[in-house]
Design an enzyme around this catalytic site. Structure first.
Site, PDB file in Angstrom:
ATOM      1  CG  ASP A 272      34.176  45.333  44.063  1.00 23.48           C
ATOM      2  OD1 ASP A 272      34.104  45.122  42.869  1.00 23.48           O
ATOM      3  OD2 ASP A 272      34.007  44.586  44.936  1.00 23.48           O
ATOM      4  CB  SER A 273      35.742  47.247  38.861  1.00 16.60           C
ATOM      5  OG  SER A 273      34.807  48.320  38.599  1.00 16.60           O
TER       6      SER A 273
ATOM      7  CE  LYS B  28      28.185  43.885  41.041  1.00 15.67           C
ATOM      8  NZ  LYS B  28      29.300  43.025  41.570  1.00 15.67           N
TER       9      LYS B  28
ATOM     10  CD  GLU C 179      32.106  39.800  44.306  1.00 16.14           C
ATOM     11  OE1 GLU C 179      33.058  38.760  44.721  1.00 16.14           O
ATOM     12  OE2 GLU C 179      32.709  40.722  43.438  1.00 16.14           O
TER      13      GLU C 179
ATOM     14  CG  ASP D 200      30.141  46.159  43.508  1.00 17.12           C
ATOM     15  OD1 ASP D 200      29.031  45.156  43.668  1.00 17.12           O
ATOM     16  OD2 ASP D 200      31.126  46.059  42.833  1.00 17.12           O
TER      17      ASP D 200
ATOM     18  CD  GLU E  11      33.385  39.270  36.674  1.00 19.16           C
ATOM     19  OE1 GLU E  11      32.702  39.900  37.485  1.00 19.16           O
ATOM     20  OE2 GLU E  11      34.731  39.656  36.391  1.00 19.16           O
TER      21      GLU E  11
HETATM   22  O1  KIV Z   1      33.183  45.945  39.926  1.00 13.82           O
HETATM   23  C1  KIV Z   1      32.669  45.724  38.907  1.00 13.82           C
HETATM   24  O2  KIV Z   1      32.837  46.467  38.156  1.00 13.82           O
HETATM   25  C2  KIV Z   1      31.677  44.571  38.836  1.00 13.82           C
HETATM   26  C3  KIV Z   1      31.272  44.434  37.376  1.00 13.82           C
HETATM   27  C4  KIV Z   1      32.543  43.808  36.624  1.00 13.82           C
HETATM   28  C5  KIV Z   1      30.157  43.679  37.125  1.00 13.82           C
HETATM   29  O3  KIV Z   1      31.290  43.808  39.664  1.00 13.82           O
END
Ligand code: KIV
Length: 274
Positions: free
Chosen positions: A54-55, A123, A125, A93, A192
């Site tokens: 989600d970055s 993924k 959190e 994500d 992280e």
């Molecule tokens: O969204 C992302 O890129 C991440 C990584 C930093 C692990 O969660």
């Protein structure tokens, strides 16, 4: 390189292979991708795990945080990435609020990531409180990667991107959360921006692979945001990012040279015309 080694290197990565890699003491290599072209290059380079992070919100969409990216955006980017990958494990994500409301929502949204975007795992959190959801997803056949420590989706709660779990109390909660995720069936956990000693201890303690970002060298693998390590996203430079290229500078130079060439009439030349 022998043909046998080549075959081994090209073997499709699954969640099971990551566990085997941990057992064999082989470090796991992970990077992010948001589009087809970059996914293809990462896969050709032998990257084991490609995360559609989600970055994307910050490094592609120009947003301030990861909080506002939508499920539809993630579905779109994940579909582009999956299409470019043969070998790596593709993880999508789950965006903020696509899995926190209730298990049913999480299941429905993760199912869309798998069925519509062809990711092989999701993924999310969070620690102990999210474990019933992790258990439910895994039970339904959707592998889950956990994410602890600095969890960017909670930026408004914490108010900063500072290193996490620096007190014994926070470290205790993080150990508990990591254990709970593993027990709920997570196949891997991202840690992280936490102290290296704590990340090493958790990696040694758990059977599931621990993938670090800003968590020192004692993890079972490492992940970075591709746009950070390529020097494409330069708004800030966390200490844990090693820049392997300066593609932002390279791109700027190319754009300027093109502009000059057009303005002076140097482009297109005879060879570039019909
Ligand atoms: O969204 C992302 O890129 C991440 C990584 C930093 C692990 O969660």
């Amino acid at each position: 390189m022998s043909a046998a080694h080549n075959d081994e290197v090209r073997r499709k990565i699954t969640t099971k292979s990551l566990t085997e890699m941990k057992q064999a003491g082989q470090r796991i290599v992970a990077l992010t991708a948001y589009d087809h072209l970059m996914a293809q290059e990462l896969d050709r380079a032998g990257i084991d795990v490609i995360l559609v992070g989600d970055s994307v919100a910050m490094v592609v969409q120009g947003l301030e945080t990861t909080v506002t990216v939508t499920l539809d955006h993630m579905l779109y980017h994940a579909a582009l990435v999956s299409r470019g990958v043969d070998r790596a494990l593709v993880v999508g994500d789950l965006p903020f609020m696509s899995y926190q409301v209730n298990c049913d929502d999480a299941l429905r949204n993760s199912g869309r990531m798998v069925k519509e975007s062809h990711v092989e795992a999701v993924k999310l959190e969070g620690g102990e409180p999210i474990c019933p959801t992790v258990f439910r997803l895994v039970e339904a056949g959707i592998p889950v990667m956990g994410h602890l420590g600095l969890t960017p989706q909670s930026i408004h709660k914490f108010g900063s991107y500072q290193v996490r779990a620096t007190t014994e109390e926070e470290a205790h909660v993080l150990r508990r959360d990591a254990r709970a995720l593993a027990d709920a069936g997570a196949f891997a956990i991202v840690l992280e921006k936490i102290p290296a000693s704590l990340a090493k201890e958790i990696s040694q303690e758990l059977d599931v692979p621990v993938i670090g970002i800003g968590a020192g060298s004692g993890c079972d693998g490492q992940i970075l945001v591709s746009h950070d390590m390529l020097g494409l996203y330069t708004r800030f430079h966390p200490r844990f990012v090693r820049r392997y290229a300066q593609l932002g500078e390279e791109m700027l130079g190319a754009f300027k040279r093109f502009a000059d060439d057009v303005r002076t009439g140097d482009f297109p030349g005879v060879d570039e015309s019909y």
